[in-house]
Write a protein that holds these residues in place. Structure first.
Motif, mmCIF file in Angstrom:
data_model
loop_
_atom_site.group_PDB
_atom_site.id
_atom_site.type_symbol
_atom_site.label_atom_id
_atom_site.label_comp_id
_atom_site.label_asym_id
_atom_site.label_seq_id
_atom_site.Cartn_x
_atom_site.Cartn_y
_atom_site.Cartn_z
ATOM 1 N N THR A 10 0.820 -1.215 0.000
ATOM 2 C CA THR A 10 0.000 0.000 0.000
ATOM 3 C C THR A 10 0.855 1.268 0.000
ATOM 4 O O THR A 10 0.325 2.363 -0.076
ATOM 5 N N SER A 12 4.257 3.815 -1.221
ATOM 6 C CA SER A 12 4.644 4.505 -2.443
ATOM 7 C C SER A 12 5.285 3.525 -3.450
ATOM 8 O O SER A 12 4.844 3.427 -4.603
ATOM 9 N N ILE A 13 6.276 2.759 -3.017
ATOM 10 C CA ILE A 13 6.930 1.803 -3.925
ATOM 11 C C ILE A 13 5.975 0.660 -4.284
ATOM 12 O O ILE A 13 5.826 0.299 -5.450
ATOM 13 N N ARG A 36 0.885 -2.599 6.648
ATOM 14 C CA ARG A 36 0.901 -2.506 8.100
ATOM 15 C C ARG A 36 -0.514 -2.294 8.631
ATOM 16 O O ARG A 36 -1.049 -3.138 9.312
ATOM 17 N N GLU A 122 17.146 -0.226 4.610
ATOM 18 C CA GLU A 122 17.508 -0.474 6.005
ATOM 19 C C GLU A 122 18.025 -1.893 6.233
ATOM 20 O O GLU A 122 18.830 -2.126 7.131
ATOM 21 N N GLY A 201 7.235 8.157 0.358
ATOM 22 C CA GLY A 201 6.672 8.052 1.701
ATOM 23 C C GLY A 201 7.268 9.108 2.630
ATOM 24 O O GLY A 201 8.311 9.693 2.331
HETATM 25 P P1 NAD Z 1 5.642 4.055 2.426
HETATM 26 O O1 NAD Z 1 5.553 4.605 3.798
HETATM 27 O O2 NAD Z 1 4.985 4.793 1.327
HETATM 28 O O3 NAD Z 1 5.054 2.551 2.389
HETATM 29 C C1 NAD Z 1 5.476 1.548 3.266
HETATM 30 C C2 NAD Z 1 4.657 0.285 3.106
HETATM 31 O O4 NAD Z 1 5.109 -0.702 4.057
HETATM 32 C C3 NAD Z 1 3.179 0.435 3.396
HETATM 33 O O5 NAD Z 1 2.462 -0.548 2.680
HETATM 34 C C4 NAD Z 1 3.078 0.152 4.901
HETATM 35 O O6 NAD Z 1 1.793 -0.312 5.273
HETATM 36 C C5 NAD Z 1 4.130 -0.943 5.070
HETATM 37 N N1 NAD Z 1 4.875 -0.880 6.340
HETATM 38 C C6 NAD Z 1 5.442 0.220 6.889
HETATM 39 N N2 NAD Z 1 6.094 -0.119 8.024
HETATM 40 C C7 NAD Z 1 5.944 -1.442 8.185
HETATM 41 C C8 NAD Z 1 6.379 -2.376 9.179
HETATM 42 N N3 NAD Z 1 7.100 -1.994 10.239
HETATM 43 N N4 NAD Z 1 6.050 -3.678 9.024
HETATM 44 C C9 NAD Z 1 5.326 -4.074 7.962
HETATM 45 N N5 NAD Z 1 4.865 -3.242 6.995
HETATM 46 C C10 NAD Z 1 5.175 -1.948 7.113
HETATM 47 O O7 NAD Z 1 7.200 3.847 2.117
HETATM 48 P P2 NAD Z 1 7.956 3.942 0.726
HETATM 49 O O8 NAD Z 1 8.297 5.351 0.448
HETATM 50 O O9 NAD Z 1 7.239 3.140 -0.295
HETATM 51 O O10 NAD Z 1 9.353 3.229 1.089
HETATM 52 C C11 NAD Z 1 9.489 1.826 1.255
HETATM 53 C C12 NAD Z 1 10.969 1.470 1.313
HETATM 54 O O11 NAD Z 1 11.555 1.780 0.044
HETATM 55 C C13 NAD Z 1 11.783 2.245 2.345
HETATM 56 O O12 NAD Z 1 12.769 1.437 2.879
HETATM 57 C C14 NAD Z 1 12.413 3.359 1.534
HETATM 58 O O13 NAD Z 1 13.635 3.810 2.075
HETATM 59 C C15 NAD Z 1 12.637 2.674 0.206
HETATM 60 N N6 NAD Z 1 12.672 3.591 -0.947
HETATM 61 C C16 NAD Z 1 11.586 4.303 -1.271
HETATM 62 C C17 NAD Z 1 11.627 5.174 -2.358
HETATM 63 C C18 NAD Z 1 10.407 5.953 -2.792
HETATM 64 O O14 NAD Z 1 10.438 6.585 -3.830
HETATM 65 N N7 NAD Z 1 9.317 5.959 -2.057
HETATM 66 C C19 NAD Z 1 12.798 5.303 -3.096
HETATM 67 C C20 NAD Z 1 13.896 4.547 -2.724
HETATM 68 C C21 NAD Z 1 13.830 3.680 -1.647
#
Ligand code: NAD
Ligand code: MG
Length: 375
Positions: A10, A12-13, A36, A122, A201
């Motif tokens: 759910t 961003s990625i 989550r 991470e 996110g």
């Molecule tokens: P986000 O907050 O948009 O989404 C996180 C997703 O993981 C959601 O579905 C949430 O429900 C779930 N989640 C969050 N914490 C959780 C936990 N403790 N246990 C289980 N599920 C959990 O985050 P995002 O921006 O998509 O980033 C996700 C990962 O990708 C991060 O590690 C981030 O550093 C990395 N990343 C993101 C981007 C980007 O463009 N968004 C770019 C590079 C790297």
């Protein structure tokens, strides 16, 4: 047909990965989805993609599952992540959850022989040695999703047998690139959440403003590409068109360019070694006109210096850097500390918790717990 499990669907990625699945229904079958707490969004995704398994780590009771979604196996808590990573018959596992929770999932997926598409940096920051070692033993190299690391990976593919001398890791500089240090220290939540180029996110957006994200990415690159930190040069590039580059002994530099749209690196990891349409157009170089570069200001952004010091210190220093920063970002988002205090708190935690070990998963989780407590 590739079978894909998405942890953090759910987010961003995760949602952008599903967008690619939607464009290529003949290529991808979604077998597991987890989130989550955002259950309504997850319900919608399950309705559309009909995975075999779905899970909410915050938990869900039988009677809360809508009638039409009972076809799928619903799970709660950490078991949901484990099942999605290791029990469903996935070819690919996209780990796109936030934070150190990703480490266990990556280990689970690799242990089960899955191909891991890694967005969660991470996992490498905290357990890089364990993850790289297991990936090698299982013969399943990680496919990076982070845009810079995908760019480096793509350049390395083009480099053939040649090892680069240096990695040029680009950074947008975030919303405070041109601000004075004193003004930045007092920046509000809204100002820090306004990223100039990328839509991401909340946690990673704050990390981009403080450049903790680039610190974490130096650590991520160190593990993915086995490159010492003094050969990873951060280059501030405000247009975010060059996603990173590698430099060779003969003076040549290979770079990867694209518009700032995560569907490109997500799509490349999903279709590797092929390329497929992602819904993203190539950058319009004439419209861009020029690309600019600056040296990072390590006095204003101490996260860069701290990240290198942590890599050199070894042990659990990188885990403490990550855990203390996560806790500080949560505190900042709640209005409990100022933006400037994020780096101060991490620095203090690193001093207090120097010398902790991180040889095992248990030691890493313990160092993370202490870092959050004492941040
Ligand atoms: P986000 O907050 O948009 O989404 C996180 C997703 O993981 C959601 O579905 C949430 O429900 C779930 N989640 C969050 N914490 C959780 C936990 N403790 N246990 C289980 N599920 C959990 O985050 P995002 O921006 O998509 O980033 C996700 C990962 O990708 C991060 O590690 C981030 O550093 C990395 N990343 C993101 C981007 C980007 O463009 N968004 C770019 C590079 C790297
Ligand atoms: Mg990145």
């Amino acid at each position: 047909m590739k079978r894909i499990a998405i942890l953090g669907s759910t987010g961003s990625i995760g949602s952008q990965a599903l967008d690619i699945c939607r464009r290529h229904p003949e290529e991808y079958r979604v077998v597991a989805l987890t989130a989550r707490g955002s259950r309504e969004k997850l319900f919608e995704q399950v309705r559309e993609f009909r995975p075999e398994m779905a899970g909410l780590t915050e938990g869900i009771r039988r009677e809360e599952i809508p009638e039409d979604l009972q076809f799928c196996r619903w799970m709660s808590g950490k078991e949901a992540l484990h099942a999605a990573a290791a029990e469903t018959e996935a070819d690919q596992v996209l780990v796109s959850i936030v934070g150190i929770a990703g480490l266990q999932s990556v280990m689970d997926a690799l242990g089960a022989g899955r191909q891991v598409l890694l967005a969660n940096k991470e996992a490498l920051v905290t357990g890089g040695h364990l993850v790289m070692d297991l990936a090698e033993r299982m013969g399943k190299p990680l496919l990076p999703v982070d845009s810079e690391h995908s760019a480096i990976f793509q350049c390395l593919e083009a480099a053939g047998p040649n090892r680069p001398e240096k990695i040029l890791l680009t950074a947008s500089g975030g919303p405070f690139r041109t601000w004075e240090k004193e003004r930045m220290a007092k920046a509000t939540r809204e100002e820090a959440l306004k990223h100039p180029n990328w839509s991401m996110g909340a946690k990673i957006t704050i990390d981009s403003a403080s450049m903790f994200n680039k610190g974490l990415e130096i650590m991520e690159a160190r593990w993915l590409f086995d490159m010492p930190d003094d050969r990873i040069q951060v280059v501030v590039h405000p247009e975010s068109v060059i996603h990173s580059a590698i430099q060779f002994a003969d003076g040549a530099v290979l770079a990867q360019l694209g518009v700032p749209d995560m569907r490109v690196p997500i799509g490349y990891a999903m279709s590797y070694p092929r390329r497929m349409t992602t819904g993203t157009a190539a950058p319009d170089l004439f419209a861009l006109g020029r690309l600019t570069f600056e040296e990072p200001d390590e006095d204003k952004f101490p996260a860069l210096r701290m990240a290198r010091e942590c890599l050199r210190a070894g042990g659990a220093a990188c885990t403490v850097f990550n855990g203390a920063n996560e806790a500080a970002v949560v505190a900042f988002l709640k209005g409990e500390i100022t933006f400037g205090q994020i780096a101060e708190r991490v620095d203090a935690a690193l001093n207090r918790l120097a010398g902790l070990k991180a040889d095992t998963l248990e030691e890493i989780m313990e160092a993370d717990r202490l870092a959050r407590m004492t941040y």
